[in-house]
Design a protein around this motif. Structure first.
Motif, PDB file in Angstrom:
ATOM      1  N   ASN A   8     -36.467  23.790  59.570  1.00  0.00           N
ATOM      2  CA  ASN A   8     -37.181  24.545  58.533  1.00  0.00           C
ATOM      3  C   ASN A   8     -38.684  24.522  58.782  1.00  0.00           C
ATOM      4  OD1 ASN A   8     -34.842  25.200  57.154  1.00  0.00           O
ATOM      5  ND2 ASN A   8     -35.011  23.500  55.726  1.00  0.00           N
ATOM      6  N   ALA A   9     -39.208  23.369  59.189  1.00  0.00           N
ATOM      7  CA  ALA A   9     -40.647  23.249  59.471  1.00  0.00           C
ATOM      8  C   ALA A   9     -41.034  24.189  60.598  1.00  0.00           C
ATOM      9  CB  ALA A   9     -40.998  21.807  59.819  1.00  0.00           C
ATOM     10  N   ARG A  10     -40.233  24.221  61.661  1.00  0.00           N
ATOM     11  CA  ARG A  10     -40.523  25.116  62.790  1.00  0.00           C
ATOM     12  C   ARG A  10     -40.487  26.574  62.342  1.00  0.00           C
ATOM     13  NH1 ARG A  10     -41.120  25.058  68.086  1.00  0.00           N
ATOM     14  NH2 ARG A  10     -40.509  22.902  68.354  1.00  0.00           N
ATOM     15  N   LYS A  11     -39.508  26.915  61.529  1.00  0.00           N
ATOM     16  CA  LYS A  11     -39.406  28.293  61.051  1.00  0.00           C
ATOM     17  C   LYS A  11     -40.647  28.668  60.234  1.00  0.00           C
ATOM     18  CE  LYS A  11     -36.605  31.380  58.265  1.00  0.00           C
ATOM     19  NZ  LYS A  11     -35.903  31.455  57.026  1.00  0.00           N
ATOM     20  N   GLN A  12     -41.044  27.782  59.326  1.00  0.00           N
ATOM     21  CA  GLN A  12     -42.218  28.056  58.486  1.00  0.00           C
ATOM     22  C   GLN A  12     -43.486  28.140  59.335  1.00  0.00           C
ATOM     23  OE1 GLN A  12     -42.062  28.859  55.218  1.00  0.00           O
ATOM     24  NE2 GLN A  12     -39.864  28.700  55.473  1.00  0.00           N
ATOM     25  N   LEU A  13     -43.645  27.218  60.289  1.00  0.00           N
ATOM     26  CA  LEU A  13     -44.826  27.223  61.146  1.00  0.00           C
ATOM     27  C   LEU A  13     -44.856  28.474  62.013  1.00  0.00           C
ATOM     28  CD1 LEU A  13     -47.378  25.861  62.168  1.00  0.00           C
ATOM     29  CD2 LEU A  13     -45.973  24.584  63.789  1.00  0.00           C
ATOM     30  N   ASP A  14     -43.720  28.848  62.586  1.00  0.00           N
ATOM     31  CA  ASP A  14     -43.666  30.060  63.410  1.00  0.00           C
ATOM     32  C   ASP A  14     -44.015  31.305  62.596  1.00  0.00           C
ATOM     33  OD1 ASP A  14     -42.961  28.593  65.636  1.00  0.00           O
ATOM     34  OD2 ASP A  14     -40.822  29.099  65.544  1.00  0.00           O
ATOM     35  N   GLU A  15     -43.504  31.361  61.361  1.00  0.00           N
ATOM     36  CA  GLU A  15     -43.816  32.507  60.498  1.00  0.00           C
ATOM     37  C   GLU A  15     -45.309  32.583  60.205  1.00  0.00           C
ATOM     38  OE1 GLU A  15     -41.432  32.635  56.931  1.00  0.00           O
ATOM     39  OE2 GLU A  15     -39.561  32.656  58.080  1.00  0.00           O
ATOM     40  N   GLU A  16     -45.902  31.460  59.822  1.00  0.00           N
ATOM     41  CA  GLU A  16     -47.330  31.447  59.497  1.00  0.00           C
ATOM     42  C   GLU A  16     -48.184  31.726  60.733  1.00  0.00           C
ATOM     43  OE1 GLU A  16     -48.904  31.402  56.584  1.00  0.00           O
ATOM     44  OE2 GLU A  16     -46.953  31.341  55.598  1.00  0.00           O
ATOM     45  N   ALA A  17     -47.867  31.083  61.843  1.00  0.00           N
ATOM     46  CA  ALA A  17     -48.651  31.262  63.066  1.00  0.00           C
ATOM     47  C   ALA A  17     -48.553  32.703  63.563  1.00  0.00           C
ATOM     48  CB  ALA A  17     -48.186  30.291  64.147  1.00  0.00           C
ATOM     49  N   GLY A  18     -47.390  33.307  63.384  1.00  0.00           N
ATOM     50  CA  GLY A  18     -47.203  34.694  63.819  1.00  0.00           C
ATOM     51  C   GLY A  18     -48.027  35.692  63.028  1.00  0.00           C
ATOM     52  N   LYS A  19     -48.423  35.323  61.834  1.00  0.00           N
ATOM     53  CA  LYS A  19     -49.213  36.226  60.983  1.00  0.00           C
ATOM     54  C   LYS A  19     -50.714  35.999  61.118  1.00  0.00           C
ATOM     55  CE  LYS A  19     -46.889  34.878  57.286  1.00  0.00           C
ATOM     56  NZ  LYS A  19     -46.498  34.725  55.888  1.00  0.00           N
ATOM     57  N   VAL A  20     -51.139  34.944  61.816  1.00  0.00           N
ATOM     58  CA  VAL A  20     -52.553  34.570  61.872  1.00  0.00           C
ATOM     59  C   VAL A  20     -53.360  35.578  62.679  1.00  0.00           C
ATOM     60  CG1 VAL A  20     -54.180  32.854  62.789  1.00  0.00           C
ATOM     61  CG2 VAL A  20     -52.139  32.117  61.566  1.00  0.00           C
ATOM     62  N   ASN A  21     -54.489  35.970  62.117  1.00  0.00           N
ATOM     63  CA  ASN A  21     -55.447  36.789  62.857  1.00  0.00           C
ATOM     64  C   ASN A  21     -56.823  36.144  62.720  1.00  0.00           C
ATOM     65  OD1 ASN A  21     -56.815  37.828  60.466  1.00  0.00           O
ATOM     66  ND2 ASN A  21     -54.956  39.034  60.135  1.00  0.00           N
ATOM     67  N   ARG A  22     -57.785  36.683  63.406  1.00  0.00           N
ATOM     68  CA  ARG A  22     -59.117  36.068  63.431  1.00  0.00           C
ATOM     69  C   ARG A  22     -59.756  35.995  62.039  1.00  0.00           C
ATOM     70  NH1 ARG A  22     -60.173  35.004  68.658  1.00  0.00           N
ATOM     71  NH2 ARG A  22     -59.048  36.237  70.159  1.00  0.00           N
ATOM     72  N   ALA A  23     -59.462  36.948  61.189  1.00  0.00           N
ATOM     73  CA  ALA A  23     -60.019  36.922  59.827  1.00  0.00           C
ATOM     74  C   ALA A  23     -59.480  35.725  59.040  1.00  0.00           C
ATOM     75  CB  ALA A  23     -59.704  38.225  59.099  1.00  0.00           C
ATOM     76  N   THR A  74     -52.306  27.846  70.230  1.00  0.00           N
ATOM     77  CA  THR A  74     -52.669  26.578  69.590  1.00  0.00           C
ATOM     78  C   THR A  74     -53.520  26.837  68.356  1.00  0.00           C
ATOM     79  OG1 THR A  74     -52.514  25.326  71.642  1.00  0.00           O
ATOM     80  CG2 THR A  74     -53.904  24.388  69.903  1.00  0.00           C
ATOM     81  N   ILE A  75     -54.501  27.724  68.495  1.00  0.00           N
ATOM     82  CA  ILE A  75     -55.339  28.083  67.349  1.00  0.00           C
ATOM     83  C   ILE A  75     -54.472  28.669  66.240  1.00  0.00           C
ATOM     84  CG2 ILE A  75     -57.160  29.674  66.576  1.00  0.00           C
ATOM     85  CD1 ILE A  75     -58.215  27.254  68.135  1.00  0.00           C
ATOM     86  N   ALA A  76     -53.546  29.553  66.603  1.00  0.00           N
ATOM     87  CA  ALA A  76     -52.666  30.183  65.608  1.00  0.00           C
ATOM     88  C   ALA A  76     -51.754  29.159  64.940  1.00  0.00           C
ATOM     89  CB  ALA A  76     -51.846  31.291  66.265  1.00  0.00           C
ATOM     90  N   ALA A  77     -51.242  28.196  65.709  1.00  0.00           N
ATOM     91  CA  ALA A  77     -50.367  27.167  65.125  1.00  0.00           C
ATOM     92  C   ALA A  77     -51.138  26.301  64.136  1.00  0.00           C
ATOM     93  CB  ALA A  77     -49.753  26.303  66.224  1.00  0.00           C
ATOM     94  N   VAL A  78     -52.353  25.890  64.525  1.00  0.00           N
ATOM     95  CA  VAL A  78     -53.176  25.066  63.630  1.00  0.00           C
ATOM     96  C   VAL A  78     -53.532  25.854  62.374  1.00  0.00           C
ATOM     97  CG1 VAL A  78     -55.450  23.979  63.385  1.00  0.00           C
ATOM     98  CG2 VAL A  78     -54.069  23.540  65.421  1.00  0.00           C
ATOM     99  N   ALA A  79     -53.975  27.084  62.566  1.00  0.00           N
ATOM    100  CA  ALA A  79     -54.329  27.923  61.413  1.00  0.00           C
ATOM    101  C   ALA A  79     -53.103  28.170  60.540  1.00  0.00           C
ATOM    102  CB  ALA A  79     -54.931  29.243  61.883  1.00  0.00           C
ATOM    103  N   GLY A  80     -51.975  28.427  61.163  1.00  0.00           N
ATOM    104  CA  GLY A  80     -50.743  28.650  60.403  1.00  0.00           C
ATOM    105  C   GLY A  80     -50.355  27.448  59.564  1.00  0.00           C
ATOM    106  N   ALA A  81     -50.468  26.263  60.151  1.00  0.00           N
ATOM    107  CA  ALA A  81     -50.134  25.039  59.406  1.00  0.00           C
ATOM    108  C   ALA A  81     -51.087  24.854  58.233  1.00  0.00           C
ATOM    109  CB  ALA A  81     -50.191  23.828  60.333  1.00  0.00           C
ATOM    110  N   LEU A  82     -52.381  25.084  58.463  1.00  0.00           N
ATOM    111  CA  LEU A  82     -53.361  24.907  57.390  1.00  0.00           C
ATOM    112  C   LEU A  82     -53.219  25.977  56.316  1.00  0.00           C
ATOM    113  CD1 LEU A  82     -56.414  23.817  59.546  1.00  0.00           C
ATOM    114  CD2 LEU A  82     -54.964  22.368  58.106  1.00  0.00           C
ATOM    115  N   LEU A  83     -52.887  27.193  56.718  1.00  0.00           N
ATOM    116  CA  LEU A  83     -52.623  28.246  55.735  1.00  0.00           C
ATOM    117  C   LEU A  83     -51.397  27.882  54.888  1.00  0.00           C
ATOM    118  CD1 LEU A  83     -53.283  31.420  57.889  1.00  0.00           C
ATOM    119  CD2 LEU A  83     -54.542  30.778  55.816  1.00  0.00           C
ATOM    120  N   TYR A  84     -50.413  27.286  55.528  1.00  0.00           N
ATOM    121  CA  TYR A  84     -49.217  26.862  54.815  1.00  0.00           C
ATOM    122  C   TYR A  84     -49.562  25.796  53.778  1.00  0.00           C
ATOM    123  CZ  TYR A  84     -44.371  25.677  53.933  1.00  0.00           C
ATOM    124  OH  TYR A  84     -43.159  25.484  53.317  1.00  0.00           O
TER     125      TYR A  84
END
Length: 139
Positions: A8-23, A74-84
């Motif tokens: 579940n954690a991987r799924k949530q992280l992948d979803e968030e990281a996949g949506k990350v953009n520079r903004a 890596t940036i997207a994964a970190v941002a995705g986790a923090l956005l989560y």
């Protein structure tokens, strides 16, 4: 079955990281204090305080262009986790006393596992860069 598994954690992280953009990086950096306060007050997430500060430092250095020796994933994964973590109504809403941060812990822990080597490289770069800056200022 566990309430919140590594799958579940991987799924949530992948979803968030996949949506990350520079903004999103700008949004995260603007909300850094609020996220760090949430982490300190959460109990379960508190043990990740130092790692989360390092993540924010890496994002800030990436954002301002001083550190680019890192893959976007890596940036997207970190941002995705923090956005989560920032989202109070995630997989397990943070409002549920006792278990509300279990999913946040899982996502942050998985993110740290996935980006560990890049985070270590950044920390070494940061330490060296800080030493050079201090030495230059002392002269």
């Amino acid at each position: 079955m566990a309430l919140f598994s590594q799958k579940n954690a991987r799924k949530q992280l992948d979803e968030e990281a996949g949506k990350v953009n520079r903004a999103d990086l700008e949004t995260l950096l603007d909300r850094q204090q609020a996220i760090e306060a949430k982490v300190k007050g959460s109990g379960k997430l508190k043990r990740f305080s130092a790692d989360i500060k390092l993540m924010f430092s890496m994002l800030r250095d990436y954002w301002n262009g001083s550190y680019r020796d890192i893959p976007w994933k890596t940036i997207a994964a970190v941002a995705g986790a923090l956005l989560y973590v920032m989202n109070p109504l995630d997989f397990i809403p943070d409002l549920i006393v006792g278990i509300g941060f279990v999913d946040d812990v899982g996502v942050v822990a998985l993110c740290l596992k996935l980006v560990e080597s890049d985070l270590h490289k950044y920390a070494a770069w940061k330490e060296l860069n800080d030493e050079v800056t201090q030495s230059t200022q002392a002269d």
